[in-house]
Design a protein around this motif. Structure first.
Motif, short mmCIF file in Angstrom:
data_model
loop_
_atom_site.label_atom_id
_atom_site.label_comp_id
_atom_site.label_asym_id
_atom_site.label_seq_id
_atom_site.Cartn_x
_atom_site.Cartn_y
_atom_site.Cartn_z
N ALA A 60 -1.36 0.08 -7.74
CA ALA A 60 -1.85 -1.08 -6.80
C ALA A 60 -2.41 -0.98 -8.16
O ALA A 60 -2.78 -2.60 -8.86
N LYS A 61 -3.50 -0.11 -8.37
CA LYS A 61 -4.00 -0.85 -9.77
C LYS A 61 -3.13 -0.87 -11.30
O LYS A 61 -3.71 -1.56 -12.22
N GLY A 62 -2.11 -0.20 -11.37
CA GLY A 62 -1.22 -0.32 -12.35
C GLY A 62 -0.87 -1.56 -12.33
O GLY A 62 -0.71 -2.66 -13.53
N LEU A 63 -0.59 -2.68 -11.12
CA LEU A 63 -0.03 -3.84 -11.06
C LEU A 63 -0.63 -5.03 -11.30
O LEU A 63 -0.89 -6.01 -11.65
N ILE A 66 -0.62 -3.00 -23.51
CA ILE A 66 -0.22 -3.16 -24.19
C ILE A 66 1.34 -2.64 -23.53
O ILE A 66 1.38 -0.97 -24.29
N GLY A 67 2.55 -2.70 -23.94
CA GLY A 67 3.44 -1.75 -23.58
C GLY A 67 3.53 -1.80 -21.96
O GLY A 67 3.62 -2.89 -21.46
N LYS A 68 4.42 -0.63 -21.34
CA LYS A 68 4.89 -0.75 -20.47
C LYS A 68 3.83 0.15 -19.83
O LYS A 68 3.32 1.63 -20.17
N ILE A 69 3.14 -0.22 -18.62
CA ILE A 69 2.66 1.20 -17.88
C ILE A 69 3.60 1.75 -16.65
O ILE A 69 4.98 1.36 -16.22
N VAL A 70 3.58 3.36 -16.57
CA VAL A 70 4.74 3.93 -16.04
C VAL A 70 3.62 4.79 -14.62
O VAL A 70 2.85 5.25 -15.20
N LEU A 71 4.42 4.81 -13.55
CA LEU A 71 3.83 5.89 -12.65
C LEU A 71 4.59 6.82 -12.86
O LEU A 71 6.11 7.57 -12.85
N THR A 72 4.31 8.18 -12.13
CA THR A 72 4.58 9.81 -12.19
C THR A 72 4.24 9.69 -11.19
O THR A 72 3.32 9.89 -10.57
N THR A 73 5.85 11.18 -10.94
CA THR A 73 5.24 11.69 -9.53
C THR A 73 4.68 13.15 -9.54
O THR A 73 5.42 13.66 -10.95
N SER A 89 1.11 -1.17 0.01
CA SER A 89 0.08 0.53 0.18
C SER A 89 0.62 1.49 0.07
O SER A 89 1.94 1.19 0.21
N LEU A 90 0.11 2.17 -0.17
CA LEU A 90 0.72 3.69 -0.70
C LEU A 90 1.56 4.04 0.98
O LEU A 90 0.09 4.22 2.25
N THR A 91 2.28 3.93 1.44
CA THR A 91 2.21 4.59 2.87
C THR A 91 3.72 5.65 3.17
O THR A 91 4.57 6.54 1.43
N GLU A 92 3.34 6.77 4.49
CA GLU A 92 4.58 7.81 4.58
C GLU A 92 6.07 7.09 5.15
O GLU A 92 5.78 6.35 6.29
N ILE A 93 7.57 6.78 4.47
CA ILE A 93 8.44 6.22 4.73
C ILE A 93 9.64 7.31 5.08
O ILE A 93 9.22 9.13 4.56
N ALA A 94 10.51 7.21 5.64
CA ALA A 94 11.38 8.65 5.75
C ALA A 94 12.12 8.32 4.69
O ALA A 94 12.21 7.32 3.58
N GLU A 95 12.53 10.14 4.03
CA GLU A 95 13.59 10.20 3.12
C GLU A 95 14.53 9.58 2.65
O GLU A 95 15.21 9.94 4.09
N ALA A 126 0.30 3.71 -20.86
CA ALA A 126 -0.57 3.69 -19.24
C ALA A 126 0.16 4.81 -18.17
O ALA A 126 1.41 3.50 -18.15
N GLU A 127 -0.04 5.66 -17.50
CA GLU A 127 0.62 6.86 -17.25
C GLU A 127 -0.06 7.15 -16.24
O GLU A 127 -1.39 7.97 -16.53
N LEU A 128 0.04 6.65 -15.14
CA LEU A 128 -0.21 6.81 -13.82
C LEU A 128 0.51 7.24 -13.06
O LEU A 128 1.18 7.53 -13.15
N SER A 129 -0.85 8.01 -11.70
CA SER A 129 -0.03 8.94 -10.45
C SER A 129 0.35 7.52 -9.62
O SER A 129 -0.27 6.33 -9.56
N LEU A 130 1.21 7.86 -8.69
CA LEU A 130 1.88 6.83 -7.52
C LEU A 130 0.54 6.58 -6.33
O LEU A 130 1.17 5.20 -6.57
N ASP A 131 -0.35 7.40 -6.05
CA ASP A 131 -1.43 6.87 -6.01
C ASP A 131 -2.18 5.25 -6.49
O ASP A 131 -2.95 5.19 -5.29
N GLU A 132 -1.75 5.29 -7.83
CA GLU A 132 -2.38 4.43 -8.20
C GLU A 132 -2.16 2.81 -8.87
O GLU A 132 -1.30 2.29 -9.66
#
Length: 324
Positions: A305-308, A317-324, A17-23, A297-303
């Motif tokens: 799980a959807k991309g996977l 068809i091709g690649k899915i990429v998450l963008t921030t 899941s999406l969560t907050e972690i240290a940089e 497709a280009e999805l947001s980081l929030d998506e």
């Protein structure tokens, strides 16, 4: 920072899941990158399911490939400066707002590439290159059969096969994907629904395919052994079908073909000089505009799980990429 983290192993990926972690902080010899794009790969799913050969310690940030901007350099770094557009890969860590990497593990994003394309080309084309050049030693004029042709790695293998002078036969399970596969450069496209053994034999005047690229396994592997040429090379890339095929050794003996496993990243780790040569060639092709990943497709980081889930559903068809 936000990151897509796998906390528990789960078949349905519910443990990630999406969560907050240290940089992260750039250590000596490392570079910190603000991630602009991260590419999804099938091993990301397998790692979350505990099925991949590499099993990272939990919890881990998912993601193998990224592209972004250098925002910090560690002590001793000389190759990169703040603001450089870079891309690279690691076993984990890419699905996050920031990532660190060794300075030697980064490459410039090709000038004509977007961040999404920069994140998407490395692993796919490296797998294709190691498969066809290092493992199969394919020669111009030979026939290459590519299974799983609509995926990012499949499309990359079609492009690399054509660059190396092969005649490419590609397969897919859906008619809706056939036009895109032709656009990637395949000379012939077959639907797996109809079987492919006889069609491959017909297209090769009865010889069969010289090289077969198989990321699917199962029934596809079994049928591939029935349409491979004498002295052919059957490349095992993965087992997307879910069934690991078995073969009796008298079959490759009598038919005179070899079965070769492909692990592109491990190949580079075992043979570092060849690994650098492999990546240099892929990078040069990208810089020269000879290869270019198709972005489905280009999805947001929030998506994430959807991309996977889209990858699991075989709709890509091709690649899915998450963008921030």
């Amino acid at each position: 920072m936000r990151a897509f983290v796998c906390n528990t192993i789960s078949e349905d990926l519910s443990g990630a899941s999406l969560t907050e972690i240290a940089e992260p902080v750039a250590k000596a010899g490392e570079v910190k990158i603000a991630v602009r794009a991260a590419s999804l790969n099938f091993p990301d799913i397998l790692m979350c399911q505990g099925k991949y050969q590499f099993k990272p310690e939990l919890p881990f940030t998912v993601g193998m490939e990224f592209a972004g901007d250098v925002v910090e350099t560690g002590e001793g770094v000389t190759r990169w400066k703040i603001g450089d557009r870079v891309c690279g890969g690691a076993k984990t860590g890419a699905f996050a707002e920031f990532v660190t990497a060794s300075e030697d593990g980064l490459r410039p994003v090709p000038a004509a590439y977007s961040y999404a394309e920069g994140a998407a080309f490395g692993a796919a084309y490296l797998t294709a290159y190691v498969s066809l050049v290092r493992r199969a030693r394919i020669e111009a004029g030979e026939t290459l059969l590519v299974h799983g042709a609509s995926g990012g790695v499949g499309m990359a293998t079609i492009e690399v096969g054509k660059l190396l002078g092969a005649t490419v036969i590609a397969t897919t399970g859906r008619d809706s994907k056939m036009d895109a596969i032709r656009q990637a450069g395949a000379d012939h496209v077959l639907n797996l629904r109809d079987g492919f053994r006889e069609q491959v034999k017909e297209l090769t005047d009865g010889r069969g395919a010289d090289v077969i690229f198989d990321p699917i396994g199962g029934d596809v592997f079994d049928e591939s052994t029935r349409c491979i040429a004498f002295d052919g090379r059957l490349l095992v890339i993965g087992f997307m079908s879910g069934r690991i095929a078995e073969i009796k050794t008298n079959i490759p003996l009598i038919k005179g073909f070899s079965v070769a496993g492909v692990r592109a990243g491990e190949y580079g780790r075992r043979f570092p000089e060849k690994g650098r040569e492999n990546m240099a060639q892929v990078q040069a092709w990208a810089e020269d505009g000879l290869i270019r990943p198709r972005i489905h497709a280009e999805l947001s980081l929030d998506e994430a799980a959807k991309g996977l889930g889209m990858l699991t559903g075989r709709d890509v068809i091709g690649k899915i990429v998450l963008t921030t």
